[in-house]
Design a protein around this motif. Sequence first.
Motif, short mmCIF file in Angstrom:
data_model
loop_
_atom_site.label_atom_id
_atom_site.label_comp_id
_atom_site.label_asym_id
_atom_site.label_seq_id
_atom_site.Cartn_x
_atom_site.Cartn_y
_atom_site.Cartn_z
N ALA A 428 1.14 -1.16 -0.03
CA ALA A 428 -0.10 -0.13 0.22
C ALA A 428 0.80 1.11 -0.03
O ALA A 428 0.41 2.46 -0.76
CB ALA A 428 -1.06 -0.42 1.42
N ALA A 429 2.13 1.28 0.51
CA ALA A 429 2.99 2.58 0.88
C ALA A 429 3.55 2.82 -0.35
O ALA A 429 3.46 4.41 -0.98
CB ALA A 429 4.02 2.63 2.08
N PHE A 430 3.99 1.74 -1.48
CA PHE A 430 5.02 1.63 -1.87
C PHE A 430 4.40 1.17 -3.86
O PHE A 430 5.16 2.36 -4.93
CB PHE A 430 6.56 0.95 -2.07
CG PHE A 430 7.32 1.45 -0.55
CD1 PHE A 430 7.26 2.61 -0.22
CD2 PHE A 430 7.52 0.94 0.72
CE1 PHE A 430 8.00 3.14 0.65
CE2 PHE A 430 8.01 1.05 1.10
CZ PHE A 430 8.71 2.78 1.69
N VAL A 431 3.64 0.39 -3.85
CA VAL A 431 2.83 0.38 -5.25
C VAL A 431 2.70 2.03 -5.94
O VAL A 431 3.38 1.80 -6.94
CB VAL A 431 2.16 -0.69 -5.52
CG1 VAL A 431 1.22 -1.08 -7.04
CG2 VAL A 431 2.62 -2.23 -4.78
N PRO A 432 1.98 2.41 -5.67
CA PRO A 432 1.66 3.49 -6.28
C PRO A 432 2.97 4.74 -6.31
O PRO A 432 2.69 5.14 -7.65
CB PRO A 432 0.28 4.56 -5.06
CG PRO A 432 -0.07 2.87 -4.17
CD PRO A 432 1.07 1.94 -3.71
N ILE A 433 3.59 5.12 -5.51
CA ILE A 433 3.89 5.71 -5.74
C ILE A 433 5.84 5.37 -6.12
O ILE A 433 6.38 6.25 -7.02
CB ILE A 433 4.75 6.50 -4.09
CG1 ILE A 433 5.35 5.57 -3.81
CG2 ILE A 433 3.70 7.24 -3.86
CD1 ILE A 433 6.41 5.93 -2.39
N VAL A 434 5.95 3.90 -5.89
CA VAL A 434 7.00 3.84 -7.41
C VAL A 434 6.55 3.03 -8.58
O VAL A 434 6.90 3.55 -9.43
CB VAL A 434 7.69 2.26 -6.22
CG1 VAL A 434 8.89 1.66 -7.39
CG2 VAL A 434 8.72 3.44 -4.88
N VAL A 435 5.46 2.38 -8.65
CA VAL A 435 5.62 1.71 -10.05
C VAL A 435 4.36 2.54 -10.96
O VAL A 435 5.20 3.11 -12.04
CB VAL A 435 4.14 0.48 -9.68
CG1 VAL A 435 3.61 0.33 -11.35
CG2 VAL A 435 4.69 -0.47 -8.84
N LEU A 436 3.72 3.78 -10.06
CA LEU A 436 2.72 4.43 -10.95
C LEU A 436 3.98 6.02 -11.11
O LEU A 436 3.79 6.27 -12.41
CB LEU A 436 1.73 5.33 -10.29
CG LEU A 436 0.96 3.86 -10.32
CD1 LEU A 436 -0.41 4.34 -9.89
CD2 LEU A 436 0.09 3.10 -11.50
N GLY A 437 4.60 6.00 -9.96
CA GLY A 437 5.50 7.38 -10.14
C GLY A 437 6.90 7.43 -10.94
O GLY A 437 7.07 8.14 -11.67
N LEU A 438 7.32 6.31 -11.89
CA LEU A 438 8.08 5.38 -11.60
C LEU A 438 7.70 5.35 -13.56
O LEU A 438 8.75 5.25 -14.27
CB LEU A 438 8.94 4.20 -11.48
CG LEU A 438 10.00 4.80 -10.45
CD1 LEU A 438 10.74 3.84 -10.45
CD2 LEU A 438 10.44 6.17 -10.26
N VAL A 503 -7.39 1.05 -2.60
CA VAL A 503 -7.32 3.20 -1.77
C VAL A 503 -5.90 3.80 -2.26
O VAL A 503 -6.21 4.46 -2.74
CB VAL A 503 -7.93 2.25 -0.07
CG1 VAL A 503 -8.11 4.02 -0.02
CG2 VAL A 503 -9.51 2.27 -0.23
N ALA A 504 -4.88 3.01 -1.37
CA ALA A 504 -4.00 4.28 -2.01
C ALA A 504 -3.14 4.48 -3.06
O ALA A 504 -3.08 5.58 -3.38
CB ALA A 504 -2.73 3.30 -1.40
N MET A 505 -3.48 3.43 -4.28
CA MET A 505 -3.30 3.97 -5.78
C MET A 505 -4.42 4.39 -5.89
O MET A 505 -4.04 5.80 -7.06
CB MET A 505 -3.48 1.95 -6.45
CG MET A 505 -2.21 0.86 -5.92
SD MET A 505 -2.47 -0.61 -7.28
CE MET A 505 -2.53 0.50 -8.77
N ILE A 506 -5.98 4.23 -5.25
CA ILE A 506 -6.82 5.28 -6.47
C ILE A 506 -6.50 6.83 -5.95
O ILE A 506 -6.69 7.70 -6.33
CB ILE A 506 -8.10 5.43 -5.74
CG1 ILE A 506 -9.01 3.55 -6.22
CG2 ILE A 506 -9.14 5.83 -6.44
CD1 ILE A 506 -9.76 3.43 -5.92
N VAL A 507 -6.25 6.62 -3.98
CA VAL A 507 -5.93 8.61 -4.03
C VAL A 507 -4.74 9.68 -4.47
O VAL A 507 -4.99 10.31 -4.52
CB VAL A 507 -5.86 7.65 -2.13
CG1 VAL A 507 -5.42 9.54 -1.74
CG2 VAL A 507 -6.53 8.09 -1.51
#
Length: 535
Positions: A428-438, A503-507
């Motif tokens: 929850a902490a890192f999939v959104p910011i790492v996968v989507l972010g990169l 939820v974290a990915m949607i946010v």
Amino acid sequence: MSESLSLATAPLQQEGIPVADDPIIIGFGTVYLLIVIAIGVWGWKRTDSTSDFLITGKSIGTWVLALTAFSVIQSGFGFVGGPELVYEFGTTALWIFFTAPLGFLLTWIVLAKRMRLLADIRNVLTLPDAMYVRYESEWVRGLSGLAVALGVVAYLAVNLAALQFVMRAIFGIPVIWGLLGGALILLLYSMLGGMIAGVWTDFLQALTMIVGAGFVFAYAMSFGGGMENISRNLANADPALVSPFGTLGGAETAVLVGIAWWILFSVGAAGQPHLITKFYMSRDMTILKWGAPIAAISYAISSLIAFSAGLSMRAMVEAGEREATFAASEVGPVFVLDHTGSIIAGLILAALLAAIMSTSDSFLNIGAAAIARDIPRALGRPITDDRVELRVTQAALATLTVLATIVVFYSQALVGILGAISWGFFAAAFVPIVVLGLNWKGASKWGAIAALVVGMLFNIIYNVIPEAAAITDNGAVQSANEIVMWTYPYPAEVPAEAISLLVAMIVFIFVSIAAQQFTSPERKLPDDLHPLFER
């Protein structure tokens, strides 16, 4: 939810596990511990800088990278938590073991090249380093460091919980001494060798576990009377044990659980910092090509231990062929000691010792780096002397080891469930910011901050509070847990970790898009980071 999944099982510290009392097994365990410590000393002699300690100075090749990646994911969870979940819930747990190999493929596709490029472009050493480079925000760096440190304590506890059983099985000591003694050896090993020692111990134990898994599968099928007989015995006891979705909840709930675990252990793999920071270590870009299939196939083979031992032991118990004198957490070690030969048992248990040591070393390194490097930098107080930073990192290892030991001592959760909780926290902490972010130029630092906060809070509320309520009678904690359970919109058996990931990915996506609309002007991506987004 961790509360519902811990069921009525006894605490982790138990004496039901058999003792080897076999000089061959004791010899294997002793030799393996000596080898592990020797590798630690060798690593210490080769460690001159923080870069050496954390990412081996970018020195490892394809096979070592792939097998190290597989082994840090499997380790104590696969041998203790895996058979435990299969024994307890039947085929429900197979949704983990069938989908986790897909996670390696996904992680390699979306992150391997980008993480390795980052290590060259900006010389990053940790995951929060990378997130600071991507978002140019100390808030993102600090929250990432906090998430790593918190998740490491839970993940390290999983391996220490497994370690206490293995120490008792091999050396015959009470599990409490297995826990304390194992934690002390782990701390010594980690402070000496750093990631260099961990990588090569991972490689050694990965080869051993792949070979051992084949033998365990053969023995399990033999003692269970073949898969047909095992399935028949399980179906006679409870048809749900061999149904597509297992026994966790009713028919509809079990489907939700299977889907949730599929999401958590396939997509969630790309958020595990102990896995994705391994890409920093590769010698060059070319060796990344074959890592994914090697890691995925290795994981699938090693999962035969959990699959076969868990189902075979449950089938034998249900058929009345043996008494259930053990707890679910002890199924893996009990099967190996009771139903395999001395050499195979010694090899597997010794390899598991190495697996736990090396995997825990990975956790300790990324957690200590978060405490000594990432959080101070986020607070504007970086340690500028490399040697001092290295020593502070090593000192932080002790704090994390003590905290994880305390978690194991007081926790009542199944080892497998504790592993799922820690996996979900990182996902929850890192999939959104790492996968989507990169992979998305439009990702915003505000989206990253929001996703980190929401992901961590969701897991603390819906996992930590229920677990705390399970081990204490404190009125305030019980009242808080009642509110938590009342606000959770899904059946209690559906893992909150998967919901928190979604939820974290949607946010992250929503806030990033909003930032593009309302932040003027939105910062431009630095020129040197553009290669990250090239296909």
